[in-house]
Scaffold this motif. Structure first.
Motif, PDB file in Angstrom:
ATOM      1  N   ARG A  44       2.848  52.847   2.982  1.00 35.42           N
ATOM      2  CA  ARG A  44       2.321  52.877   4.192  1.00 35.42           C
ATOM      3  C   ARG A  44       1.347  54.349   5.174  1.00 35.42           C
ATOM      4  NH1 ARG A  44       6.769  55.389   8.409  1.00 35.42           N
ATOM      5  NH2 ARG A  44       7.831  53.049   8.487  1.00 35.42           N
ATOM      6  N   THR A  45       0.673  54.074   5.105  1.00 38.36           N
ATOM      7  CA  THR A  45      -0.622  55.264   5.391  1.00 38.36           C
ATOM      8  C   THR A  45      -0.696  55.798   5.612  1.00 38.36           C
ATOM      9  OG1 THR A  45      -3.333  55.292   6.590  1.00 38.36           O
ATOM     10  CG2 THR A  45      -1.722  53.850   7.727  1.00 38.36           C
ATOM     11  N   ILE A  46      -1.211  56.908   5.571  1.00 41.53           N
ATOM     12  CA  ILE A  46      -0.756  58.963   6.250  1.00 41.53           C
ATOM     13  C   ILE A  46      -2.910  59.257   6.232  1.00 41.53           C
ATOM     14  CG2 ILE A  46       0.985  58.956   4.483  1.00 41.53           C
ATOM     15  CD1 ILE A  46       0.217  60.606   2.778  1.00 41.53           C
ATOM     16  N   SER A  47      -3.632  58.671   6.842  1.00 41.84           N
ATOM     17  CA  SER A  47      -4.608  58.774   7.187  1.00 41.84           C
ATOM     18  C   SER A  47      -4.109  59.651   8.564  1.00 41.84           C
ATOM     19  CB  SER A  47      -5.509  57.639   7.203  1.00 41.84           C
ATOM     20  OG  SER A  47      -4.802  56.590   7.621  1.00 41.84           O
ATOM     21  N   VAL A  48      -5.289  60.860   8.348  1.00 44.52           N
ATOM     22  CA  VAL A  48      -5.405  61.129  10.385  1.00 44.52           C
ATOM     23  C   VAL A  48      -6.857  61.066   9.959  1.00 44.52           C
ATOM     24  CG1 VAL A  48      -4.801  62.996  11.744  1.00 44.52           C
ATOM     25  CG2 VAL A  48      -3.631  62.466   9.731  1.00 44.52           C
ATOM     26  N   GLY A  49      -7.831  61.311  11.530  1.00 47.61           N
ATOM     27  CA  GLY A  49      -8.736  61.258  11.207  1.00 47.61           C
ATOM     28  C   GLY A  49      -9.615  60.359  10.411  1.00 47.61           C
ATOM     29  N   GLY A  50      -9.060  59.454   9.273  1.00 43.93           N
ATOM     30  CA  GLY A  50     -10.073  58.838   8.545  1.00 43.93           C
ATOM     31  C   GLY A  50      -9.697  59.473   6.762  1.00 43.93           C
ATOM     32  N   VAL A  51      -9.703  60.295   7.503  1.00 42.86           N
ATOM     33  CA  VAL A  51      -8.868  61.072   5.779  1.00 42.86           C
ATOM     34  C   VAL A  51      -7.437  61.552   5.296  1.00 42.86           C
ATOM     35  CG1 VAL A  51      -9.435  63.368   4.691  1.00 42.86           C
ATOM     36  CG2 VAL A  51     -11.360  62.727   6.406  1.00 42.86           C
ATOM     37  N   GLU A  52      -6.970  61.220   4.097  1.00 41.33           N
ATOM     38  CA  GLU A  52      -5.566  61.168   3.596  1.00 41.33           C
ATOM     39  C   GLU A  52      -5.768  61.903   3.006  1.00 41.33           C
ATOM     40  OE1 GLU A  52      -3.790  57.721   3.134  1.00 41.33           O
ATOM     41  OE2 GLU A  52      -5.590  56.170   3.336  1.00 41.33           O
ATOM     42  N   GLN A  53      -6.750  61.903   1.762  1.00 38.20           N
ATOM     43  CA  GLN A  53      -6.996  62.046   0.039  1.00 38.20           C
ATOM     44  C   GLN A  53      -6.660  63.779   0.064  1.00 38.20           C
ATOM     45  OE1 GLN A  53      -8.928  59.473  -2.784  1.00 38.20           O
ATOM     46  NE2 GLN A  53      -8.906  58.118  -1.306  1.00 38.20           N
ATOM     47  N   VAL A  54      -6.577  64.393  -0.619  1.00 40.74           N
ATOM     48  CA  VAL A  54      -6.313  65.426  -0.904  1.00 40.74           C
ATOM     49  C   VAL A  54      -7.183  65.725  -2.159  1.00 40.74           C
ATOM     50  CG1 VAL A  54      -4.572  66.350   1.004  1.00 40.74           C
ATOM     51  CG2 VAL A  54      -4.269  65.922  -1.575  1.00 40.74           C
ATOM     52  N   SER A  55      -7.263  66.890  -3.191  1.00 37.37           N
ATOM     53  CA  SER A  55      -8.464  67.292  -3.957  1.00 37.37           C
ATOM     54  C   SER A  55      -6.974  67.259  -5.774  1.00 37.37           C
ATOM     55  CB  SER A  55      -9.219  68.162  -4.240  1.00 37.37           C
ATOM     56  OG  SER A  55      -9.984  68.718  -5.572  1.00 37.37           O
ATOM     57  N   SER A  56      -6.741  66.890  -6.560  1.00 31.61           N
ATOM     58  CA  SER A  56      -6.023  67.145  -7.127  1.00 31.61           C
ATOM     59  C   SER A  56      -6.147  69.068  -7.841  1.00 31.61           C
ATOM     60  CB  SER A  56      -6.336  66.358  -8.760  1.00 31.61           C
ATOM     61  OG  SER A  56      -7.640  66.780  -8.994  1.00 31.61           O
ATOM     62  N   SER A  57      -7.309  69.577  -7.362  1.00 31.93           N
ATOM     63  CA  SER A  57      -7.072  70.921  -7.506  1.00 31.93           C
ATOM     64  C   SER A  57      -6.808  71.711  -6.727  1.00 31.93           C
ATOM     65  CB  SER A  57      -8.801  71.346  -7.687  1.00 31.93           C
ATOM     66  OG  SER A  57      -8.884  70.906  -6.185  1.00 31.93           O
ATOM     67  N   VAL A  58      -6.327  71.223  -5.681  1.00 28.61           N
ATOM     68  CA  VAL A  58      -5.239  71.515  -4.605  1.00 28.61           C
ATOM     69  C   VAL A  58      -4.006  72.409  -5.315  1.00 28.61           C
ATOM     70  CG1 VAL A  58      -3.145  71.351  -3.037  1.00 28.61           C
ATOM     71  CG2 VAL A  58      -5.954  70.842  -2.717  1.00 28.61           C
ATOM     72  N   PHE A  59      -3.309  71.512  -6.356  1.00 20.18           N
ATOM     73  CA  PHE A  59      -2.008  71.617  -6.716  1.00 20.18           C
ATOM     74  C   PHE A  59      -1.888  72.736  -7.954  1.00 20.18           C
ATOM     75  CE2 PHE A  59      -1.614  68.088  -4.200  1.00 20.18           C
ATOM     76  CZ  PHE A  59      -0.515  68.743  -3.933  1.00 20.18           C
ATOM     77  N   ASP A  60      -3.477  73.204  -8.532  1.00 16.82           N
ATOM     78  CA  ASP A  60      -3.643  73.798  -9.743  1.00 16.82           C
ATOM     79  C   ASP A  60      -2.882  75.249  -9.412  1.00 16.82           C
ATOM     80  OD1 ASP A  60      -5.581  71.734 -10.431  1.00 16.82           O
ATOM     81  OD2 ASP A  60      -6.996  73.887 -10.198  1.00 16.82           O
ATOM     82  N   GLY A  61      -2.417  75.140 -10.804  1.00 20.30           N
ATOM     83  CA  GLY A  61      -1.065  76.900 -11.155  1.00 20.30           C
ATOM     84  C   GLY A  61      -0.115  76.981 -11.078  1.00 20.30           C
ATOM     85  N   VAL A  62       0.408  75.421 -11.228  1.00 20.01           N
ATOM     86  CA  VAL A  62       1.755  75.765 -11.499  1.00 20.01           C
ATOM     87  C   VAL A  62       1.737  74.753 -12.726  1.00 20.01           C
ATOM     88  CG1 VAL A  62       2.705  75.950  -9.475  1.00 20.01           C
ATOM     89  CG2 VAL A  62       1.802  73.333 -10.557  1.00 20.01           C
ATOM     90  N   ASP A  63       2.900  74.382 -13.478  1.00 11.26           N
ATOM     91  CA  ASP A  63       3.718  73.864 -14.881  1.00 11.26           C
ATOM     92  C   ASP A  63       3.812  72.782 -14.576  1.00 11.26           C
ATOM     93  OD1 ASP A  63       3.523  76.028 -16.632  1.00 11.26           O
ATOM     94  OD2 ASP A  63       5.722  76.725 -15.206  1.00 11.26           O
ATOM     95  N   TYR A  64       4.081  71.311 -13.970  1.00 11.11           N
ATOM     96  CA  TYR A  64       4.218  70.678 -13.173  1.00 11.11           C
ATOM     97  C   TYR A  64       4.353  70.186 -11.654  1.00 11.11           C
ATOM     98  CZ  TYR A  64       5.524  65.492 -13.949  1.00 11.11           C
ATOM     99  OH  TYR A  64       5.533  64.305 -13.725  1.00 11.11           O
ATOM    100  N   VAL A  65       3.615  68.770 -11.561  1.00 10.25           N
ATOM    101  CA  VAL A  65       3.375  68.541  -9.916  1.00 10.25           C
ATOM    102  C   VAL A  65       4.069  66.913 -10.095  1.00 10.25           C
ATOM    103  CG1 VAL A  65       2.448  68.203  -7.875  1.00 10.25           C
ATOM    104  CG2 VAL A  65       1.729  69.799  -9.637  1.00 10.25           C
ATOM    105  N   ALA A  66       4.959  66.452  -9.599  1.00  7.32           N
ATOM    106  CA  ALA A  66       5.840  65.409  -8.982  1.00  7.32           C
ATOM    107  C   ALA A  66       5.324  65.624  -8.035  1.00  7.32           C
ATOM    108  CB  ALA A  66       7.538  65.840  -9.581  1.00  7.32           C
ATOM    109  N   LEU A  67       4.090  64.551  -8.088  1.00 12.16           N
ATOM    110  CA  LEU A  67       3.878  63.472  -6.240  1.00 12.16           C
ATOM    111  C   LEU A  67       4.905  62.658  -6.048  1.00 12.16           C
ATOM    112  CD1 LEU A  67       0.123  64.059  -7.501  1.00 12.16           C
ATOM    113  CD2 LEU A  67       1.610  64.634  -6.071  1.00 12.16           C
TER     114      LEU A  67
END
Length: 394
Positions: free
Chosen positions: A190-213
């Motif tokens: 299901r789309t989660i777009s708001v204002g046409g932008v739903e994606q975020v940069s992978s750099s947002v999640f920098d600084g931790v050992d593992y990100v479970a998406l």
């Protein structure tokens, strides 16, 4: 510490009208075998544990049985809500559940308060970021930034601040339900777009050992420490080629030591096939598709009658049919405005029947349409005369 990364269970979801609950429970209950065989310490579910905000009683019962089996196999659980879940409902009685090893991280205000678990190397902090609907989350977080990128950036800032305060020896895992740039979507999210932008940069999640998406249904690796597990069961024909799996994450004293894929069983294959109806019903070449969920594209020049029911006589799990004639009026149809220009209503109606059925109307059918159009025209003239008479009388 060994972490089993899963997401997007969507318990209770239907597949083209077919109930998948038994298949879902069978696959998910098998996670307990992975837990026991791989000595898993904690299983994480990164959102969309249910398919609806208000799941059915049967879905809740099946999910409860699965969680019980995983817990009995020796793993603790950390779960965050996704965009399909209701965070308040999922988080009900979270304090009591934690005492039994089920940690529900559903509150935006507590996203920087980790579940702390210990192994022989010390503490591991597991941060659960619930799905953040941008506008409500912005107000909850008290920030001016907008959109998915804005609220997730603030969420991760708080996570990193808490992690830094705990010292350099604390290893970290973040659960997040989001569409990260570089991920490949399928047709079942299901789309989660708001204002046409739903994606975020992978750099947002920098600084931790593992990100479970969670959120995207195909298993994929965006970076060594940044992965989608995907859904455990296929929910659209676009996922027919997916290798449904979970990630087995190993943390040692220095952080992320390695990640391995563990494939999941496929309850029923998905397949697509193209051809005319008679050939599909008789050709031995299609016998291999009898036990598959099947999407069929029919190429008959004339639309077959009751095609799905007839196909299900040979392929009991055929669930979707489209008619796309290889040639004929529909295949070469013009734009609507061009098609109807300078043409009578009767001609347009006849062409509509031809396009829908793949064959022109018979003389009798053409005459019936002419009579029907004439009756409509007479009714319209009578109504105009009535309205004109009412105005003159007034």
């Amino acid at each position: 510490m060994r972490v089993l990364h899963t997401s997007d269970w969507h318990v209770g979801r239907m597949f083209h009208g077919r109930d998948l609950l038994a298949d879902q429970e069978s696959v998910l209950a098998g996670l307990a075998d992975v837990v026991a065989g791989e000595r898993v310490d904690v299983v994480v579910v990164s959102g969309d544990i249910y398919d609806r905000a208000v799941p059915s009683g049967e879905a809740v019962s099946a999910c409860t049985r699965v969680l019980d089996r995983i817990r009995e196999a020796g793993a603790r659980l950390v779960i965050t809500p996704g965009n399909h879940d209701s965070a308040p409902r999922l988080g009900a009685f979270a304090g009591f559940a934690a005492a039994g090893g089920l940690h529900l991280r559903t509150r935006v205000a507590e996203l920087d308060r980790p579940v702390l678990l210990e192994d022989e190397h010390g503490p591991v902090a597991l941060y659960g970021i619930p799905y953040l609907e941008p506008e409500p989350a912005r107000h909850s977080l008290g920030i001016d930034a907008t959109g998915h990128a804005g609220v997730l950036t603030e969420a991760m800032r708080r996570v990193r601040a808490d992690l830094a305060a705990r010292g350099p020896d604390v290893r970290s895992v973040v659960l997040a339900h989001a569409f990260v740039t570089g991920g490949a979507p399928s047709a079942s999210e299901r789309t989660i777009s708001v204002g046409g932008v739903e994606q975020v940069s992978s750099s947002v999640f920098d600084g931790v050992d593992y990100v479970a998406l969670g959120h995207l249904h195909g298993p994929q690796r965006l970076a060594e420490h940044l992965r989608y597990s995907g859904s455990p069961v296929a929910y659209s024909f676009s996922e027919a080629r997916h290798r449904k799996s979970v990630w087995l994450v190993e943390l040692d004293a220095g952080g992320l030591a390695g990640v391995e894929r563990r494939e999941l069983p496929v309850p029923r294959d998905l397949a697509t096939v193209t051809g005319n109806l008679d050939e599909l019903l008789t050709s031995p070449a299609h016998e291999r598709l009898v036990d598959s969920y099947l999407s069929v594209e029919l190429t008959d020049r004339v639309r077959p009658t009751d095609a799905l029911r007839r196909l299900q006589g040979r392929f009991p799990h055929a669930v979707h049919v489209e008619w796309r004639p290889a040639s004929g009026p529909l295949a070469a149809s013009l734009r609507y405005a061009t098609t109807v220009r300078d043409r009578s209503d009767h001609d347009v109606a006849c062409d509509f029947v031809t396009d829908c059925r793949g064959a022109a109307p018979t003389e009798r059918e053409s005459a019936l349409m002419r009579e029907a159009l004439a009756a409509v025209a007479n009714d319209e003239r009578a109504e105009l005369a009535r309205q004109r008479g009412s105005r003159e009388a007034a």
